[in-house]
Design a protein around this motif. Structure first.
Motif, PDB file in Angstrom:
ATOM      1  N   ALA A  41     -41.054   5.308   9.681  1.00 61.71           N
ATOM      2  CA  ALA A  41     -41.578   4.151   8.701  1.00 61.71           C
ATOM      3  C   ALA A  41     -40.269   3.102   8.906  1.00 61.71           C
ATOM      4  CB  ALA A  41     -41.686   4.386   7.510  1.00 61.71           C
ATOM      5  N   PHE A  42     -39.349   3.624   8.937  1.00 59.98           N
ATOM      6  CA  PHE A  42     -37.938   2.869   9.182  1.00 59.98           C
ATOM      7  C   PHE A  42     -37.484   2.249  10.526  1.00 59.98           C
ATOM      8  CE2 PHE A  42     -33.145   2.369   8.854  1.00 59.98           C
ATOM      9  CZ  PHE A  42     -33.268   0.817   8.427  1.00 59.98           C
ATOM     10  N   LEU A  43     -38.077   2.948  11.396  1.00 55.20           N
ATOM     11  CA  LEU A  43     -37.684   2.657  12.742  1.00 55.20           C
ATOM     12  C   LEU A  43     -37.969   1.250  13.390  1.00 55.20           C
ATOM     13  CD1 LEU A  43     -36.269   4.087  15.199  1.00 55.20           C
ATOM     14  CD2 LEU A  43     -38.525   4.878  16.016  1.00 55.20           C
ATOM     15  N   GLY A 101     -21.837   4.490   3.572  1.00 58.91           N
ATOM     16  CA  GLY A 101     -21.099   3.127   3.560  1.00 58.91           C
ATOM     17  C   GLY A 101     -21.848   2.048   4.615  1.00 58.91           C
ATOM     18  N   GLY A 102     -21.411   0.744   4.517  1.00 60.26           N
ATOM     19  CA  GLY A 102     -21.812  -0.259   5.306  1.00 60.26           C
ATOM     20  C   GLY A 102     -22.625  -1.353   4.812  1.00 60.26           C
ATOM     21  N   LEU A 103     -22.830  -2.324   5.482  1.00 60.97           N
ATOM     22  CA  LEU A 103     -23.450  -3.474   4.972  1.00 60.97           C
ATOM     23  C   LEU A 103     -25.059  -3.681   5.218  1.00 60.97           C
ATOM     24  CD1 LEU A 103     -20.736  -6.327   4.752  1.00 60.97           C
ATOM     25  CD2 LEU A 103     -21.864  -5.081   2.770  1.00 60.97           C
ATOM     26  N   GLY A 104     -25.403  -2.563   6.394  1.00 57.26           N
ATOM     27  CA  GLY A 104     -26.886  -2.916   6.967  1.00 57.26           C
ATOM     28  C   GLY A 104     -26.784  -4.286   7.945  1.00 57.26           C
ATOM     29  N   LEU A 105     -25.941  -4.741   8.387  1.00 59.85           N
ATOM     30  CA  LEU A 105     -25.805  -5.878   9.200  1.00 59.85           C
ATOM     31  C   LEU A 105     -25.562  -5.411  10.696  1.00 59.85           C
ATOM     32  CD1 LEU A 105     -23.962  -8.397   7.020  1.00 59.85           C
ATOM     33  CD2 LEU A 105     -26.118  -8.231   7.298  1.00 59.85           C
ATOM     34  N   GLY A 106     -24.834  -4.349  10.831  1.00 60.29           N
ATOM     35  CA  GLY A 106     -24.324  -3.950  12.351  1.00 60.29           C
ATOM     36  C   GLY A 106     -25.416  -4.037  13.329  1.00 60.29           C
ATOM     37  N   GLN A 158     -31.086  -1.074   5.556  1.00 60.98           N
ATOM     38  CA  GLN A 158     -30.705   0.405   5.630  1.00 60.98           C
ATOM     39  C   GLN A 158     -31.612   1.450   5.573  1.00 60.98           C
ATOM     40  OE1 GLN A 158     -27.179  -0.184   2.777  1.00 60.98           O
ATOM     41  NE2 GLN A 158     -26.019  -0.198   4.465  1.00 60.98           N
ATOM     42  N   GLY A 159     -31.420   2.461   5.907  1.00 62.87           N
ATOM     43  CA  GLY A 159     -32.336   3.719   5.858  1.00 62.87           C
ATOM     44  C   GLY A 159     -32.253   4.142   4.604  1.00 62.87           C
ATOM     45  N   ASP A 160     -32.834   5.207   4.161  1.00 63.09           N
ATOM     46  CA  ASP A 160     -33.085   5.692   2.696  1.00 63.09           C
ATOM     47  C   ASP A 160     -31.654   5.379   2.028  1.00 63.09           C
ATOM     48  OD1 ASP A 160     -33.501   7.401   0.608  1.00 63.09           O
ATOM     49  OD2 ASP A 160     -32.258   8.856   1.269  1.00 63.09           O
ATOM     50  N   LYS A 206     -26.510   8.781  22.438  1.00 59.68           N
ATOM     51  CA  LYS A 206     -27.291   9.686  21.716  1.00 59.68           C
ATOM     52  C   LYS A 206     -26.745  10.570  20.587  1.00 59.68           C
ATOM     53  CE  LYS A 206     -30.455  13.163  23.841  1.00 59.68           C
ATOM     54  NZ  LYS A 206     -30.999  14.237  23.306  1.00 59.68           N
ATOM     55  N   ASP A 207     -27.359  10.854  19.581  1.00 65.48           N
ATOM     56  CA  ASP A 207     -26.651  11.653  18.578  1.00 65.48           C
ATOM     57  C   ASP A 207     -27.472  12.688  18.009  1.00 65.48           C
ATOM     58  OD1 ASP A 207     -27.973  10.738  15.972  1.00 65.48           O
ATOM     59  OD2 ASP A 207     -27.021   8.762  16.444  1.00 65.48           O
ATOM     60  N   THR A 208     -27.032  13.640  17.481  1.00 68.13           N
ATOM     61  CA  THR A 208     -27.589  14.909  16.860  1.00 68.13           C
ATOM     62  C   THR A 208     -27.896  14.786  15.384  1.00 68.13           C
ATOM     63  OG1 THR A 208     -25.722  16.249  16.926  1.00 68.13           O
ATOM     64  CG2 THR A 208     -27.089  16.372  18.660  1.00 68.13           C
TER      65      THR A 208
HETATM   66  P1  ADP Z   1     -25.128   0.016   8.328  1.00 67.06           P
HETATM   67  O1  ADP Z   1     -24.639   1.196   9.148  1.00 67.06           O
HETATM   68  O2  ADP Z   1     -23.854  -0.915   7.697  1.00 67.06           O
HETATM   69  O3  ADP Z   1     -25.916   0.640   7.338  1.00 67.06           O
HETATM   70  P2  ADP Z   1     -26.388  -1.167  10.476  1.00 67.06           P
HETATM   71  O4  ADP Z   1     -27.265  -2.143  10.808  1.00 67.06           O
HETATM   72  O5  ADP Z   1     -25.405  -0.435  11.424  1.00 67.06           O
HETATM   73  O6  ADP Z   1     -25.995  -0.946   9.033  1.00 67.06           O
HETATM   74  O7  ADP Z   1     -27.627   0.204  10.288  1.00 67.06           O
HETATM   75  C1  ADP Z   1     -28.632   0.308   9.661  1.00 67.06           C
HETATM   76  C2  ADP Z   1     -29.386   1.312   9.154  1.00 67.06           C
HETATM   77  O8  ADP Z   1     -29.790   1.754  10.242  1.00 67.06           O
HETATM   78  C3  ADP Z   1     -28.515   2.399   8.731  1.00 67.06           C
HETATM   79  O9  ADP Z   1     -28.042   2.317   7.290  1.00 67.06           O
HETATM   80  C4  ADP Z   1     -29.156   3.669   9.039  1.00 67.06           C
HETATM   81  O10 ADP Z   1     -30.029   3.955   8.255  1.00 67.06           O
HETATM   82  C5  ADP Z   1     -29.869   3.721  10.252  1.00 67.06           C
HETATM   83  N1  ADP Z   1     -29.084   3.947  11.320  1.00 67.06           N
HETATM   84  C6  ADP Z   1     -28.270   3.233  12.202  1.00 67.06           C
HETATM   85  N2  ADP Z   1     -27.584   3.822  13.325  1.00 67.06           N
HETATM   86  C7  ADP Z   1     -28.128   5.157  13.167  1.00 67.06           C
HETATM   87  C8  ADP Z   1     -28.161   6.530  13.688  1.00 67.06           C
HETATM   88  N3  ADP Z   1     -27.305   6.556  14.889  1.00 67.06           N
HETATM   89  N4  ADP Z   1     -28.767   7.524  13.289  1.00 67.06           N
HETATM   90  C9  ADP Z   1     -29.509   7.502  12.159  1.00 67.06           C
HETATM   91  N5  ADP Z   1     -29.552   6.271  11.551  1.00 67.06           N
HETATM   92  C10 ADP Z   1     -29.131   5.303  11.925  1.00 67.06           C
END
Ligand code: ADP
Length: 534
Positions: A320-322, A341-346, A331-333, A311-313
Motif C-alpha cells: 500500500a505504501f509502495l 529517523g529521517g524527514l521523509g524527503l530523501g 514515510q512508511g509505518d 538491493k537490500d534484505t
Molecule cells: P526518510 O528515510 O528520511 O524517512 P526517504 O524519503 O528517504 O525518507 O524514505 C521514505 C520512506 O521510504 C522511509 O521512511 C521508509 O519507510 C521507506 N524506505 C526508503 N528506503 C527504504 C528501504 N531501502 N527499505 C525499506 N523502506 C524504505
C-alpha cells in the motif's frame, strides 16, 4: 455516463401485463431511440431491475402479482434502486386520489392511459433529464468531497512532517549539548573526550544533512534546482557513496556486495547531485536493513542507459505504501520509521534529481520484511552510446594527503561572526599562516591599507557592507598591489545563482561553509601557487 438519447442508448423497462398496452409503449419508446426491456409481472420487473438496473421504469398499476404501487415502493426503499425514476401509468386508476397515492408512494410522474406517443416520449425525456442533473450534482459533490479529503490529508501530512522535523532537528542538538556539558565538567578522560567530539561531529553533520535536505526541497518546489552538467563516470561516484555508508554498515554488520562494471560509459550529469542520489539510496538500504543483513549494489550499461541497482534484505515496503514512496513527507509505518529517523524527503529529492537528469528511478519490494530494490536508469551521454573502452573520469576533487605548508603566509580574514572567525583563523594558523581578523569591510580596508596581506578570505553576507562590496573596493583600489590581491569567498550560500554571482564579482575562488580545515588550507595553498606562478 449514460446518454439519454443517441449512443449508448438509455434503457427503459416497461412493465405492463396487458400485452397490447405494453406493445404500444415499447414500440413508441423504441422508435424514439431508447433501448427497451419489458416485463408483465411485478416480481419479474423487480428481478430484471436488480440484474440490470434501467435508467427509468414505466410501470403499470394493475399487475397480476404485486401492484405497481408496491413495486414502486420496493424500488424506492432500496438505496441501489431508489434513484431510478418511475413513471406510473394506468388506464383504470385514474382519479385524483390514485395520482396522489402514486406520487406519495415514490413515483416521479403519473400518466393516464391511453396516452399520445409524443406525451409519453416527452415525459420520459423530462424524467431522464432530471435524473442526469441529479447525478451530475452528486458527482460534483463527490469530487468536492474527495478534493477536500485530499487537502485535509495533505495538511495532516504537513502537520506530521512539522512534528517530525522539530523532533529530528532537536535530537542531534540534544546529543551535542549533553556532550558539550559533560566535556565542560573536566571529568572526561582522553578517551571519553575523543568520544564526545565524535558524537558532536556526527550529530552536527546529521543536522547539516537535514538542513541540506530542506533547502533542496525548497529549491525543488520553487523550480530553482539546477544542474551543472559535465561528462561523469558513474563508477567512482558509486564507490564514493559506498565509502560514506561503510561505517554504519560495519557497525550493523551488514555485508555490502558490489558488482560494478568499471567500463560503463560516461553520462552527462551533475556529479555532486548524482552522488547525492546514490548516498540517499544506499543510506536508506543500510538504515532499513537490520543487523546481519545484506546490501548489493550493481552498476552496468543496458542499451542507452547506465543502470544502478541497490538491493537490500531489509524490512521491505508494504504494497500500500509502495506507490507513495517517492512522495514528499511520506514515510512508511510511522512508529518504526521514527525509530529509523529521517524527514521523509530523501526519496522525493532522489526522484527529482534523477528526473532532471532525464533518467528514472523505481522501487520494488515483495512486501514487509522481504527486502527492497531501488533501480536508477541514467541516460548515457550521447557521444558515448555503445560501449566505450576505458572512459575518462572527470577530475573529481581529490583530497591531498600532504598537509599544505602556509608558513608565513599573511591572511586577512573578514567575517562578522566571531565564532566562525575564531575557528577558521585557528585552523589556518595550524598550517603556519599568520592571520589577522576583521569583523567588517570597513575595518578590513583599514587593516589592508596599513599592511597589505598576501591573501584575503571573506564572508559574503555581513551587516552593512558585504563581501561583494569588499571585493569591489579592493579591485577598484588605486594601489595596484592591493587591487590584485587574491580573494577567497567563504560562504554558507551555495546555490548556483550565488556561485555565479560570486564568480562574476571578482573573487578568485569560493568555498562553501562549513569547510574542512584541511580542505581550506589546501585551497589557500593552491591559490597562492597559482597567483605566484602568474
Ligand atoms: P526518510 O528515510 O528520511 O524517512 P526517504 O524519503 O528517504 O525518507 O524514505 C521514505 C520512506 O521510504 C522511509 O521512511 C521508509 O519507510 C521507506 N524506505 C526508503 N528506503 C527504504 C528501504 N531501502 N527499505 C525499506 N523502506 C524504505
Amino acid at each position: 455516463m449514460t446518454a439519454d438519447r443517441g449512443t449508448p442508448r438509455a434503457t427503459i423497462l416497461v412493465v405492463d401485463d396487458d400485452e397490447a398496452h405494453r406493445y404500444a409503449k415499447v414500440h413508441t419508446l423504441r422508435r424514439a431511440g431508447f433501448e427497451v426491456h419489458e416485463a408483465a409481472r411485478g416480481m419479474d420487473a423487480l428481478r430484471l431491475i436488480a440484474e440490470r438496473p434501467p435508467r427509468l421504469v414505466v410501470l403499470d398499476v394493475n399487475l397480476p402479482d404485486l401492484s405497481g404501487w408496491e413495486v414502486c415502493r420496493r424500488l424506492k426503499r432500496e438505496p441501489e434502486t431508489a434513484t431510478i425514476p418511475v413513471l406510473q401509468m394506468s388506464a383504470s386508476y385514474v382519479t385524483e386520489a390514485d395520482t396522489v397515492r402514486a406520487l406519495e408512494g415514490g413515483a416521479d410522474a403519473c400518466l393516464t392511459e391511453p396516452i399520445e406517443p409524443p406525451v409519453l416520449i416527452a415525459t420520459v425525456r423530462a424524467l431522464l433529464r432530471a435524473r442526469r442533473a441529479e447525478e451530475e450534482l452528486r458527482d460534483a459533490l463527490a469530487r468536492e468531497q474527495a478534493a477536500r479529503a485530499a487537502a485535509e490529508a495533505a495538511s495532516r501530512t504537513k502537520d506530521d512532517f512539522l512534528a517530525t522535523l522539530s523532533h529530528e532537528l532537536r535530537s542531534p542538538l540534544n546529543a551535542i549539548l549533553s556532550w558539550v556539558r559533560l566535556a565542560r565538567t573536566d571529568r572526561l578522560d582522553t578517551e571519553k573526550q575523543k568520544h564526545a567530539l565524535e558524537v558532536i561531529e556526527r550529530n552536527t553533520r546529521l543536522q547539516m544533512r537535514l538542513i541540506e535536505e530542506l533547502l533542496d526541497v525548497s529549491r525543488i518546489v520553487s523550480g530553482k534546482m539546477r544542474l551543472e552538467l559535465e561528462l561523469v563516470d558513474v563508477a567512482p561516484l558509486v564507490h564514493t557513496a559506498l565509502e560514506s555508508i561503510r561505517p554504519l554498515a560495519e557497525e550493523k554488520e551488514i555485508v555490502v556486495g558490489t558488482a560494478i562494471d568499471p567500463r560503463v560509459a560516461p553520462i552527462a550529469a551533475d556529479a555532486y547531485r548524482v552522488q547525492q542520489v546514490f548516498v540517499n539510496l544506499l543510506s536508506n538500504a543500510v538504515k532499513f536493513t537490520p543487523p546481519g543483513g545484506r546490501v548489493d549494489v550493481a552498476v552496468r550499461d543496458e542499451d542507452s542507459h547506465t543502470v544502478i541497482s541497490i538491493k537490500d534484505t531489509g524490512r521491505g515496503i508494504a504494497p500500500a505504501f509502495l506507490p507513495h514512496i517517492f512522495e514528499r513527507f511520506r514515510q512508511g509505518d510511522a512508529s518504526t520509521t521514527r525509530g529509523a529517523g529521517g524527514l521523509g524527503l530523501g526519496l522525493a529529492i532522489v526522484r527529482h534529481l534523477v528526473d532532471l537528469h532525464g533518467g528514472s528511478v523505481a522501487a520494488e519490494s515483495a512486501g514487509v520484511d522481504k527486502g527492497s530494490t531501488f533501480t536508477v536508469h541514467l541516460p548515457i551521454a550521447k557521444a558515448h552510446t555503445g560501449r566505450t573502452q576505458g572512459a575518462h573520469a572527470i577530475a573529481l576533487p581529490r583530497t591531498s594527503t600532504e598537509a599544505p605548508d602556509l608558513s608565513g603566509l599573511r591572511i586577512l580574514l573578514v567575517d562578522d561572526e566571531a565564532d566562525a572567525r575564531e575557528a577558521i583563523s585557528f585552523a589556518l594558523q595550524q598550517y603556519g599562516a599568520r592571520v589577522r581578523q576583521s569583523a567588517s569591510v570597513e575595518q578590513a580596508i583599514r587593516l589592508l591599507e596599513a599592511e597589505p596581506p598576501d591573501m584575503i578570505i571573506s564572508d559574503i553576507a555581513m551587516p552593512g557592507e558585504d563581501g561583494y562590496a569588499l571585493v569591489q573596493r579592493i579591485r577598484e583600489s588605486s594601489n595596484a598591489d592591493v587591487g590584485r590581491l587574491p580573494i577567497i569567498a567563504l560562504t554558507a550560500y551555495s546555490s548556483l545563482d550565488d556561485r555565479q554571482r560570486i564568480a562574476k564579482a571578482g573573487f578568485d575562488l569560493q568555498l562553501a561553509k562549513p569547510v574542512e580545515p584541511g580542505h581550506l588550507a589546501a585551497a589557500v595553498g593552491r591559490l597562492v601557487q597559482r597567483t605566484r606562478g602568474a
